[in-house]
Design a protein around this motif. Structure first.
Motif, short mmCIF file in Angstrom:
data_model
loop_
_atom_site.label_atom_id
_atom_site.label_comp_id
_atom_site.label_asym_id
_atom_site.label_seq_id
_atom_site.Cartn_x
_atom_site.Cartn_y
_atom_site.Cartn_z
N VAL A 108 17.03 -27.63 6.78
CA VAL A 108 18.16 -27.59 7.72
C VAL A 108 17.98 -28.67 8.78
CG1 VAL A 108 19.54 -26.15 9.27
CG2 VAL A 108 18.30 -25.10 7.36
N VAL A 109 19.04 -29.44 9.01
CA VAL A 109 19.02 -30.54 9.98
C VAL A 109 20.18 -30.39 10.95
CG1 VAL A 109 19.17 -33.03 10.31
CG2 VAL A 109 17.91 -32.11 8.35
N ALA B 19 16.85 -26.15 14.53
CA ALA B 19 17.80 -26.78 13.61
C ALA B 19 18.87 -25.81 13.12
CB ALA B 19 17.05 -27.38 12.41
N GLY B 20 18.54 -24.53 13.04
CA GLY B 20 19.49 -23.53 12.53
C GLY B 20 18.98 -22.78 11.32
N LYS B 21 17.67 -22.79 11.09
CA LYS B 21 17.08 -22.16 9.90
C LYS B 21 17.32 -20.65 9.86
CE LYS B 21 13.01 -23.61 10.97
NZ LYS B 21 13.45 -24.27 12.23
N THR B 22 17.07 -20.00 10.98
CA THR B 22 17.22 -18.54 11.00
C THR B 22 18.69 -18.14 10.87
OG1 THR B 22 15.26 -18.39 12.41
CG2 THR B 22 16.65 -16.43 12.25
N PHE B 23 19.59 -18.97 11.40
CA PHE B 23 21.02 -18.71 11.22
C PHE B 23 21.37 -18.72 9.73
CE2 PHE B 23 25.26 -20.49 10.47
CZ PHE B 23 26.04 -19.54 11.09
N SER C 277 14.72 -33.67 18.05
CA SER C 277 15.71 -34.70 17.79
C SER C 277 16.03 -34.85 16.30
CB SER C 277 15.21 -36.04 18.33
OG SER C 277 14.11 -36.50 17.56
N PHE C 278 17.16 -35.50 16.03
CA PHE C 278 17.53 -35.80 14.66
C PHE C 278 16.51 -36.72 14.02
CE2 PHE C 278 19.67 -38.64 11.64
CZ PHE C 278 20.13 -37.72 10.72
N GLN C 279 15.98 -37.65 14.80
CA GLN C 279 14.97 -38.57 14.28
C GLN C 279 13.73 -37.80 13.81
OE1 GLN C 279 15.22 -41.77 13.62
NE2 GLN C 279 13.11 -41.81 12.81
N ALA C 280 13.36 -36.75 14.55
CA ALA C 280 12.23 -35.92 14.14
C ALA C 280 12.52 -35.24 12.81
CB ALA C 280 11.92 -34.88 15.21
N SER C 281 13.77 -34.80 12.63
CA SER C 281 14.16 -34.18 11.36
C SER C 281 14.02 -35.16 10.20
CB SER C 281 15.61 -33.68 11.43
OG SER C 281 15.72 -32.58 12.30
N LEU C 282 14.45 -36.40 10.41
CA LEU C 282 14.34 -37.43 9.37
C LEU C 282 12.88 -37.65 8.98
CD1 LEU C 282 16.81 -40.28 10.44
CD2 LEU C 282 16.98 -38.82 8.42
N VAL D 29 19.56 -30.23 1.51
CA VAL D 29 19.59 -30.48 2.95
C VAL D 29 20.92 -29.96 3.48
CG1 VAL D 29 19.59 -32.22 4.77
CG2 VAL D 29 18.10 -32.50 2.78
N LEU D 30 20.84 -29.00 4.39
CA LEU D 30 22.04 -28.45 5.02
C LEU D 30 22.21 -29.11 6.39
CD1 LEU D 30 22.08 -24.59 4.31
CD2 LEU D 30 23.53 -26.38 3.33
N VAL D 31 23.35 -29.73 6.59
CA VAL D 31 23.63 -30.45 7.83
C VAL D 31 24.36 -29.53 8.80
CG1 VAL D 31 24.77 -32.44 8.86
CG2 VAL D 31 23.77 -32.63 6.58
N ASN D 32 23.72 -29.24 9.92
CA ASN D 32 24.28 -28.38 10.95
C ASN D 32 24.89 -29.25 12.04
OD1 ASN D 32 24.82 -26.64 13.06
ND2 ASN D 32 22.69 -26.09 13.44
N ASP D 33 26.22 -29.37 12.02
CA ASP D 33 26.90 -30.22 13.00
C ASP D 33 27.73 -29.41 13.99
OD1 ASP D 33 29.01 -29.35 11.48
OD2 ASP D 33 29.50 -31.29 10.61
N LYS D 34 27.42 -28.14 14.14
CA LYS D 34 28.25 -27.26 14.97
C LYS D 34 28.29 -27.68 16.43
CE LYS D 34 29.22 -24.61 11.52
NZ LYS D 34 30.56 -24.65 10.93
#
Length: 236
Positions: free
Chosen positions: A120-121, A48-52, A141-146, A165-170
């Motif tokens: 982080v999602v 998801a981008g947690k370590t970033f 998947s995004f569904q798994a995040s939800l 909730v931080l949305v990672n849309d990069k």
């Protein structure tokens, strides 16, 4: 003899008062200069981008810059950072916990001691994220995040802890409409617990600006005050 005994007793009472006064002054001094430690969990599914996020926080709030994106590898277990500068007279400890399905079992061991949750999602589904150069194979998947977010916000041992909730849309190729739709779905998940805890959805950026809100909210929360109060009693 009686006079000497009386004098000895008088000096003893004076010594006791001096010791008591010293103990009081020392206690006030240590309390005034004690640095509270606030604890935060960085959660999310694999890739998801947690370590970033953690490395970005290091770059912004520590003398030693965090890792660059290409240097980050998937988290197995946990990463942590102790950061000053986010709270006056305090320090913040961030735990980045592994998010793959087989690693999420360790999360519950950290719930009771944390003051806030940063979830982080990634809005892209399994096509790689900012978490690491190898994240393409580990992203969920995004569904798994939800589903995981919905579970986390209902955990009893996290009651009262604010959630950011931080949305990672990069890496989302359908950025505008897709991200807006998925952000709304995240907000709907948080709406179910908004009366029980402070929540916010924020877009992930290099400044991690939403983290300031999370820290400030956690520091002022009843949950954090109770945790620090219990710890202060335990240490005495």
């Amino acid at each position: 003899v009686d006079r000497r005994v009386c004098l000895a007793r008088r000096f003893r009472r004076t010594d006791d008062r001096v010791v008591s006064m010293f103990g009081l002054l020392y206690g006030l001094y240590t309390e005034a200069f004690r640095k509270n430690e606030y604890k935060f969990l960085i959660l999310g599914v694999g890739g998801a981008g947690k370590t970033f996020v953690l490395e970005s926080l290091k770059t912004k709030y520590s003398p030693t810059p965090g890792l660059r994106c290409k240097e980050i590898v998937p988290t197995v277990g946990l990463n942590l950072a102790r950061l000053d500068g986010l709270v006056p007279n305090g320090t913040c400890l961030f735990w980045d916990l592994g998010g793959r399905h087989g690693l999420r079992g360790i999360w519950e061991k950290y719930y009771s001691e944390c003051d806030g949750v940063l979830f982080v999602v990634a809005t892209s589904d399994g096509d790689g994220s900012l978490d690491s150069k190898d994240s393409k194979d580990s992203s969920e998947s995004f569904q798994a995040s939800l589903e995981v977010l919905a579970e986390v916000v209902q955990v009893r041992s996290l009651a009262g802890a604010p959630v950011l909730v931080l949305v990672n849309d990069k890496n989302d190729k359908n950025e505008s409409e897709n991200v807006a739709s998925k952000t709304l779905r995240l907000e709907n998940v948080l709406a179910s617990v908004s009366r029980k805890r402070a929540t916010r959805v924020s877009r992930l950026n290099s400044d991690c600006s939403g983290v300031t809100w999370l820290v400030e909210t956690a520091v002022g929360s009843e949950r954090t005050r109770e945790r620090l109060g219990i710890r202060a009693v335990t240490n005495t």
